[in-house]
Design an enzyme around this catalytic site. Structure first.
Site, PDB file in Angstrom:
ATOM      1  N   ALA A 292      -1.905   4.140  -3.931  1.00  0.00           N
ATOM      2  CA  ALA A 292      -2.033   2.750  -4.367  1.00  0.00           C
ATOM      3  C   ALA A 292      -2.512   1.906  -3.196  1.00  0.00           C
ATOM      4  O   ALA A 292      -1.728   1.279  -2.493  1.00  0.00           O
ATOM      5  CB  ALA A 292      -0.696   2.225  -4.882  1.00  0.00           C
ATOM      6  N   GLY A 293      -3.824   1.950  -2.973  1.00  0.00           N
ATOM      7  CA  GLY A 293      -4.422   1.111  -1.961  1.00  0.00           C
ATOM      8  C   GLY A 293      -5.142  -0.024  -2.662  1.00  0.00           C
ATOM      9  O   GLY A 293      -4.552  -1.039  -3.021  1.00  0.00           O
TER      10      GLY A 293
ATOM     11  N   THR B  72       0.801  -1.216   0.000  1.00  0.00           N
ATOM     12  CA  THR B  72       0.000   0.000   0.000  1.00  0.00           C
ATOM     13  C   THR B  72       0.840   1.276   0.000  1.00  0.00           C
ATOM     14  O   THR B  72       1.826   1.397   0.724  1.00  0.00           O
ATOM     15  CB  THR B  72      -0.934   0.012   1.218  1.00  0.00           C
ATOM     16  OG1 THR B  72      -1.716  -1.181   1.209  1.00  0.00           O
ATOM     17  CG2 THR B  72      -1.846   1.216   1.193  1.00  0.00           C
ATOM     18  N   GLU B  73       0.401   2.231  -0.820  1.00  0.00           N
ATOM     19  CA  GLU B  73       1.015   3.558  -0.886  1.00  0.00           C
ATOM     20  C   GLU B  73      -0.086   4.610  -0.841  1.00  0.00           C
ATOM     21  O   GLU B  73      -1.279   4.282  -0.894  1.00  0.00           O
ATOM     22  CB  GLU B  73       1.831   3.706  -2.173  1.00  0.00           C
ATOM     23  CG  GLU B  73       2.965   2.696  -2.289  1.00  0.00           C
ATOM     24  CD  GLU B  73       3.787   2.865  -3.566  1.00  0.00           C
ATOM     25  OE1 GLU B  73       3.546   3.860  -4.309  1.00  0.00           O
ATOM     26  OE2 GLU B  73       4.653   2.015  -3.829  1.00  0.00           O
TER      27      GLU B  73
ATOM     28  N   GLY C 226     -26.434  -2.906  26.143  1.00  0.00           N
ATOM     29  CA  GLY C 226     -26.952  -1.599  26.522  1.00  0.00           C
ATOM     30  C   GLY C 226     -25.825  -0.617  26.798  1.00  0.00           C
ATOM     31  O   GLY C 226     -24.778  -0.635  26.140  1.00  0.00           O
TER      32      GLY C 226
ATOM     33  N   GLU D 223      -7.413  -6.264   2.985  1.00  0.00           N
ATOM     34  CA  GLU D 223      -7.426  -7.402   2.040  1.00  0.00           C
ATOM     35  C   GLU D 223      -8.448  -7.166   0.924  1.00  0.00           C
ATOM     36  O   GLU D 223      -9.033  -8.097   0.392  1.00  0.00           O
ATOM     37  CB  GLU D 223      -7.710  -8.708   2.778  1.00  0.00           C
ATOM     38  CG  GLU D 223      -6.958  -9.913   2.228  1.00  0.00           C
ATOM     39  CD  GLU D 223      -5.465  -9.850   2.544  1.00  0.00           C
ATOM     40  OE1 GLU D 223      -4.686 -10.488   1.828  1.00  0.00           O
ATOM     41  OE2 GLU D 223      -5.080  -9.154   3.498  1.00  0.00           O
TER      42      GLU D 223
END
Length: 389
Positions: free
Chosen positions: A139-140, A135-136, A348, A372
């Site tokens: 760029a994922g 990853t960048e 709750g 992923e």
């Protein structure tokens, strides 16, 4: 009717007692050693190296790596059983199992004999920590957007660029880095390099503060003209994109199983609490509205588990598994988010308080819809595979 020829009923590949053994081993370890520390690890964000050493001794790393290479020599269904049980204890621990599985697969399938001998045993024994570096900033989901480059320098290489949100980046010894080696060839111009993260020119960004799975460290890695020897190349040159993508189906089985484990832990907690908590003079479990919520939880978790197992058995049979893996990952992660939210609702106000397990499970579940391959991408993959028919 166009998909009728694609019908198959996958079956387990190994004897039942093998699955029972690996499942029971993972469940006991998660129950006895992982779950009691989950709250502490979530709070401190510590890296539990001693737990990983115990897992290595039990054979819980490298589930599908061949025995000849030091792995367990089992299959994807076995891997899914281990991932679910570890995640039921704490998802960050399962995450480490998944990371080692992917790196172990890369080395055992694509590494040279020298690379396997140099790296694989240390990876599986967690003597060396690893990171999977794709990853960048741009760029994922779109891996084709990778900007990190490796250029020739005589027989060697020079690596430059940055990676973000990399699992284990703050503590890893080695990174398996996807870089562009032919700038004009698109996806066909990328290669994988094994990078010593103590090398000159490598630096690390800050450790990120995450919403969930907080004991699974994430950060950035920066490479400034890092010299790599020729034998740092993993697999054929310019085949890195395809090699990295080849392990993602197994990765999605792993994340699907991890999501099932989180959801199951949520149901377990909700059941226990609903029997113990009294309102209007009776346990809240006697209220039909809560009974239906828990019935839906059980229904969807059972379906998610079956989809993960189907995808794993399809892969183990050597059949095309991409659609099944995307279906499993997408459905299981959506299930985990929906039903950990329901577990919080059943608790709750207590469920909204730090220190209650369901609050952590809800936070841990969310990332399963994102990493992923985000679930929107999984739906696109499913549609693409459908339209091939």
């Amino acid at each position: 009717m166009s998909n009728a020829s694609n019908f198959h009923l996958p079956v387990p590949r190994l004897p039942a007692d093998i699955y029972s053994h690996i499942h029971d081993t993972a469940r006991r370890f998660a129950s006895d050693r992982v779950r009691p520390r989950a709250a502490e690890l979530d709070e401190t964000e510590a890296f539990p190296a001693e737990l990983y050493e115990e897992m290595a001794q039990l054979g819980l790393f490298g589930i599908t790596v061949p025995e000849d290479f030091g792995g367990a020599g089992l299959d994807a269904l076995s891997y899914s059983l281990v991932m679910e049980e570890l995640s039921r204890g704490y998802a960050s621990v399962a995450d480490q199992c998944g990371l080692v599985e992917l790196i172990g697969t890369l080395l055992s399938v694509h590494g040279t004999k020298t690379q396997r001998e140099m790296y694989l045993s240390d990876v599986l024994a967690v003597r060396k920590r690893v990171s999977y570096c794709i990853t960048e900033a741009e760029a994922g989901t779109d891996v084709s957007g990778v900007k990190t480059t490796a250029r020739r320098d005589g027989p060697d290489w020079r690596l430059s660029g940055s990676k973000i949100w990399i699992h284990n980046a703050p503590i890893a010894d080695y990174g398996y880095v996807l870089a562009r080696t032919d700038p004009d060839a698109g996806n066909r111009g990328m290669s994988i390099f094994i990078v010593d993260l103590s090398a000159e020119g490598v630096s690390r960004g800050k450790k990120e503060k995450k919403m969930g799975q907080r004991a699974s460290p994430v950060g950035a890695l920066h490479f400034e003209d890092v010299r790599l020897s020729a034998d740092a190349l993993l697999g054929p040159i310019n085949r890195g994109f395809h090699i990295m993508m080849s392990v993602l189906d197994k990765g999605r089985i792993g994340i699907g199983a991890l999501a099932v484990g989180i959801a199951q832990a949520g149901l377990d907690a909700a059941l226990d609490y609903s029997k113990a908590r009294k309102q209007f003079g009776k346990p809240i479990a006697e209220n039909q509205g809560l009974q239906w919520m828990m019935a839906d939880m059980k229904k969807d978790i059972t379906a998610a588990r079956a989809l993960v197992h189907r995808a794993a058995m399809t892969m183990d049979a050597g059949l095309p598994a991409t659609m099944d893996c995307s279906i499993a990952k997408c459905f299981a992660s959506d299930t985990a988010v929906q039903h950990t939210a329901n577990a919080v609702q059943i608790f709750g106000g207590s469920g909204y308080i730090r220190g209650f397990e369901v609050e952590r499970l809800y936070r841990d579940a969310k990332i399963t819809q994102i990493y992923e391959g985000a679930n929107q991408i999984q739906r696109s993959i499913i549609a693409r595979e459908l339209l091939k028919a």
